[in-house]
Design a protein around this motif. Structure first.
Motif, mmCIF file in Angstrom:
data_model
loop_
_atom_site.group_PDB
_atom_site.id
_atom_site.type_symbol
_atom_site.label_atom_id
_atom_site.label_comp_id
_atom_site.label_asym_id
_atom_site.label_seq_id
_atom_site.Cartn_x
_atom_site.Cartn_y
_atom_site.Cartn_z
ATOM 1 N N LEU A 1 0.717 -1.263 -0.246
ATOM 2 C CA LEU A 1 -0.332 -0.195 -0.064
ATOM 3 C C LEU A 1 0.839 1.677 -0.269
ATOM 4 O O LEU A 1 1.823 0.972 1.125
ATOM 5 C CB LEU A 1 -1.000 -0.308 1.178
ATOM 6 C CG LEU A 1 -1.764 -1.572 1.640
ATOM 7 C CD1 LEU A 1 -2.018 -0.531 2.543
ATOM 8 C CD2 LEU A 1 -2.262 -2.025 0.328
ATOM 9 N N GLU A 2 0.280 2.309 -0.502
ATOM 10 C CA GLU A 2 0.755 3.742 -0.138
ATOM 11 C C GLU A 2 -0.555 4.448 0.855
ATOM 12 O O GLU A 2 -1.072 4.160 0.348
ATOM 13 C CB GLU A 2 1.465 3.957 -1.682
ATOM 14 C CG GLU A 2 1.879 5.647 -2.225
ATOM 15 C CD GLU A 2 3.217 5.500 -0.945
ATOM 16 O OE1 GLU A 2 3.592 7.049 -0.192
ATOM 17 O OE2 GLU A 2 3.939 4.638 -1.430
ATOM 18 N N ILE A 3 0.490 4.859 1.384
ATOM 19 C CA ILE A 3 -0.731 5.793 2.081
ATOM 20 C C ILE A 3 0.147 7.104 2.465
ATOM 21 O O ILE A 3 0.634 7.315 2.623
ATOM 22 C CB ILE A 3 -0.246 5.389 3.547
ATOM 23 C CG1 ILE A 3 -1.283 4.181 3.611
ATOM 24 C CG2 ILE A 3 -1.044 6.563 4.628
ATOM 25 C CD1 ILE A 3 -1.249 3.796 5.207
ATOM 26 N N TRP B 1 -5.489 6.238 1.037
ATOM 27 C CA TRP B 1 -4.703 5.159 -0.114
ATOM 28 C C TRP B 1 -4.592 4.310 -0.594
ATOM 29 O O TRP B 1 -6.111 4.496 -0.999
ATOM 30 C CB TRP B 1 -4.231 4.140 1.884
ATOM 31 C CG TRP B 1 -5.840 2.985 2.045
ATOM 32 C CD1 TRP B 1 -6.716 3.599 2.367
ATOM 33 C CD2 TRP B 1 -5.718 2.276 1.389
ATOM 34 N NE1 TRP B 1 -7.855 2.716 2.317
ATOM 35 C CE2 TRP B 1 -6.844 1.270 1.234
ATOM 36 C CE3 TRP B 1 -5.261 1.222 0.885
ATOM 37 C CZ2 TRP B 1 -7.645 0.816 1.230
ATOM 38 C CZ3 TRP B 1 -5.291 0.074 0.424
ATOM 39 C CH2 TRP B 1 -6.971 -0.645 0.502
ATOM 40 N N LEU C 1 -7.513 -5.080 4.502
ATOM 41 C CA LEU C 1 -6.790 -4.087 4.524
ATOM 42 C C LEU C 1 -7.211 -1.828 4.794
ATOM 43 O O LEU C 1 -6.188 -1.898 5.235
ATOM 44 C CB LEU C 1 -6.191 -3.966 2.595
ATOM 45 C CG LEU C 1 -5.213 -5.136 2.194
ATOM 46 C CD1 LEU C 1 -5.091 -5.320 0.666
ATOM 47 C CD2 LEU C 1 -4.464 -5.525 2.481
ATOM 48 N N GLU C 2 -8.346 -1.819 3.852
ATOM 49 C CA GLU C 2 -8.610 -1.186 4.271
ATOM 50 C C GLU C 2 -8.970 -0.472 5.750
ATOM 51 O O GLU C 2 -8.401 0.974 6.274
ATOM 52 C CB GLU C 2 -10.360 -0.659 4.010
ATOM 53 C CG GLU C 2 -11.010 0.923 4.347
ATOM 54 C CD GLU C 2 -11.027 1.489 4.131
ATOM 55 O OE1 GLU C 2 -10.977 2.828 4.367
ATOM 56 O OE2 GLU C 2 -10.289 2.193 2.666
ATOM 57 N N ALA D 1 -4.540 0.030 7.015
ATOM 58 C CA ALA D 1 -4.377 1.626 6.482
ATOM 59 C C ALA D 1 -5.006 2.895 7.134
ATOM 60 O O ALA D 1 -4.352 4.068 7.236
ATOM 61 C CB ALA D 1 -5.073 1.738 4.983
ATOM 62 N N ARG D 2 -6.119 2.022 7.371
ATOM 63 C CA ARG D 2 -7.039 3.672 8.342
ATOM 64 C C ARG D 2 -6.534 3.382 9.976
ATOM 65 O O ARG D 2 -6.067 4.850 10.407
ATOM 66 C CB ARG D 2 -8.178 3.858 8.593
ATOM 67 C CG ARG D 2 -9.164 4.649 8.829
ATOM 68 C CD ARG D 2 -10.826 4.306 9.714
ATOM 69 N NE ARG D 2 -11.479 3.985 8.360
ATOM 70 C CZ ARG D 2 -11.449 3.029 8.333
ATOM 71 N NH1 ARG D 2 -11.644 1.949 9.098
ATOM 72 N NH2 ARG D 2 -12.313 2.383 7.014
ATOM 73 N N ALA E 1 -2.851 5.516 8.914
ATOM 74 C CA ALA E 1 -3.186 6.574 9.543
ATOM 75 C C ALA E 1 -3.623 7.727 10.389
ATOM 76 O O ALA E 1 -3.129 8.275 11.137
ATOM 77 C CB ALA E 1 -4.190 7.024 7.745
ATOM 78 N N SER F 1 2.689 7.881 6.739
ATOM 79 C CA SER F 1 2.219 7.950 5.726
ATOM 80 C C SER F 1 3.158 7.460 5.250
ATOM 81 O O SER F 1 4.776 7.498 5.444
ATOM 82 C CB SER F 1 2.066 9.265 4.845
ATOM 83 O OG SER F 1 3.455 10.621 5.070
ATOM 84 N N VAL G 1 4.403 1.099 2.232
ATOM 85 C CA VAL G 1 3.472 -0.707 3.555
ATOM 86 C C VAL G 1 3.270 -0.938 3.222
ATOM 87 O O VAL G 1 2.835 -1.721 2.003
ATOM 88 C CB VAL G 1 2.402 -0.397 4.758
ATOM 89 C CG1 VAL G 1 1.703 -1.201 5.594
ATOM 90 C CG2 VAL G 1 1.821 0.951 5.025
#
Length: 441
Positions: A248-250, A256, A294-295, A298-299, A302, A307, A310
């Motif tokens: 991932l990229e946050i 993301w 994943l959501e 990622a949350r 964040a 950031s 990941v």
């Protein structure tokens, strides 16, 4: 490349990093598990920063600990990977284990070149990274604080997050020798005890019975009596069917994106290879609810203040179960570098695979010897649609024991044969596979 002293316009991305980031995140106040260490470790790991070339574009500045061999730069360039290159050299402190960021900070011209890049992408954010950017306040806000990065990279944080999300396979965090004993006794079979900042199999101990547990508890209690504190993760040893990772990229605003999935092959508990996932895996993961997980991860990252890149390591099990969040690596990774390479060659109908292998390196042999042998055998990748291989880190091929990090560009089914041909060719150049791992911790 020579770093000048005149005005510098913002240009490209500055890439650099210290690949044993976990060592520098790990608090000195923690008790330690038994582990191997070796004199070769620092030289091998410090040379791995050359693999960041995989993410470079023509205007980028790659700062490495050592000087890239001209033969390596030419081979990368022929494969379509070009960038500006400069060696940071040792830190002024003379500490061989110092982060490369310290060496950059000690060189005013190099420090200025990094600071005036259009973007800065370190391998990982360390205390030394923050110190480097503190000299340039306009850039310091572009990266998360090192204390946040340290926290979210700890296995305790990811295990407690997996537990809070009620995900299968979440590890148990223990904070004393007595808690460890109780947690292991509740499990059956072989139990893994993990250091929160262990990596590549370092800091993972298998507990196979009461005797091994008693010895480990005694060792930890002795350290606790000296004033150290315990923080470990306890998990059963699962029978894996397939390892994979999501990358991932946050963004700084909390949004993301998913860069992609990567299959993994592990040797013991250490990354051995990254490769495309089987075609049916994404649909299977959708069915299991992986995108929603994943959501949530990622949350949480964040909200914690992180950031950047990941990698989330996951596992399908032999019994049909799964571990959707086994470990979180909030930094660059070999899997992400493989994705970068894959994006370069997909237009040619090829896929990228990356593997690393510990090697015996004969005296007088180096990456130039290897590249010459691969070129003579017709194996060296030269760009375009013709399959081939490309060594990524000459600096880690050190005598007497080093590490080959190599990318293969071919159809996934052709990878085993191409790897075998590469290793046979390397042996003719004086670089042969070891039977045991180079200690790295």
């Amino acid at each position: 490349m020579t770093v000048g002293t005149g005005p510098l316009r913002p240009r490209g991305t500055a890439r650099f990093g210290t690949f044993d980031a976990e060592r520098l995140w790990r608090p000195a106040s923690l008790t330690r598990l038994p582990s191997l260490a070796g004199a070769e470790a620092h030289t091998v790991i410090s040379g791995l920063d050359e693999t960041l070339a995989a993410a470079c574009r023509p205007d980028d500045l790659l700062v490495t600990r050592g000087t890239l061999a001209q033969s390596q730069l030419e081979a990368l360039g022929a494969a379509g990977i070009t960038f500006r290159s400069v060696a940071a050299g040792p830190a002024a402190t003379g500490d061989a284990d110092a982060a490369v960021e310290e060496a950059i900070a000690d060189d005013p011209a190099l420090c200025r070149a990094v600071a005036t890049a259009a973007d800065i992408q370190p391998y990982a954010v360390l205390p030394a990274t923050q110190q480097l950017l503190r000299q340039h306040p306009d850039r310091a806000g572009g990266l998360p604080h090192h204390s946040v990065v340290q926290q979210v990279n700890g296995k305790a944080w990811s295990s407690e997050l997996a537990g809070a999300l009620e995900l299968p396979g979440a590890g148990t965090v223990v904070r004393s020798a007595d808690e460890l004993a109780a947690a292991v006794q509740r499990l059956q079979g072989t139990v893994l005890v993990k250091d929160p900042y262990g990596v590549a199999g370092r800091g993972t101990v298998e507990v196979t019975g009461p005797g091994a547990l008693r010895r480990l508890v005694r060792r930890l209690r002795a350290q606790e009596d000296e004033g150290l504190r315990t923080e470990l993760v306890v998990q059963p040893r699962y029978e894996r069917a397939q390892d994979f990772s999501a990358h991932l990229e946050i963004c700084r605003d909390g949004s993301w994106s998913l860069r992609g999935l990567q299959g993994m092959t592990n040797g013991g508990y250490r990354h051995a290879a990254s490769h495309p996932v089987p075609p049916d895996l994404p649909a299977e993961l959708d069915r299991r609810g992986y995108p929603a997980i994943l959501e949530q991860v990622a949350r949480a990252l964040a909200v914690a203040g992180y950031s950047g890149p990941v990698g989330i390591d996951s596992m399908l099990l032999a019994d049909g179960g799964w571990l959707p969040v086994l470990e979180i690596n909030a930094r660059m990774s070999m899997g992400l570098l493989t994705l970068e390479l894959d994006e370069r060659v997909r237009p040619y109908g090829l896929r990228a695979q990356l593997w690393q292998q510990d090697m015996f390196v004969e005296h007088g042999t180096d990456v130039t010897s290897l590249l010459s042998a691969l070129r003579a055998a017709g194996l060296l990748y030269g760009g375009g649609a013709r399959p081939g291989v490309l060594p990524l880190s000459g600096g880690s091929l050190c005598t007497p024991r080093g590490r080959l990090v190599c990318a293969a560009f071919c159809a996934p089914g052709d990878f085993p044969a191409l790897r075998a041909r590469t290793e046979k060719c390397a042996a003719t150049a004086g670089i042969s596979a070891t039977r045991t791992e180079v200690p790295t911790g």
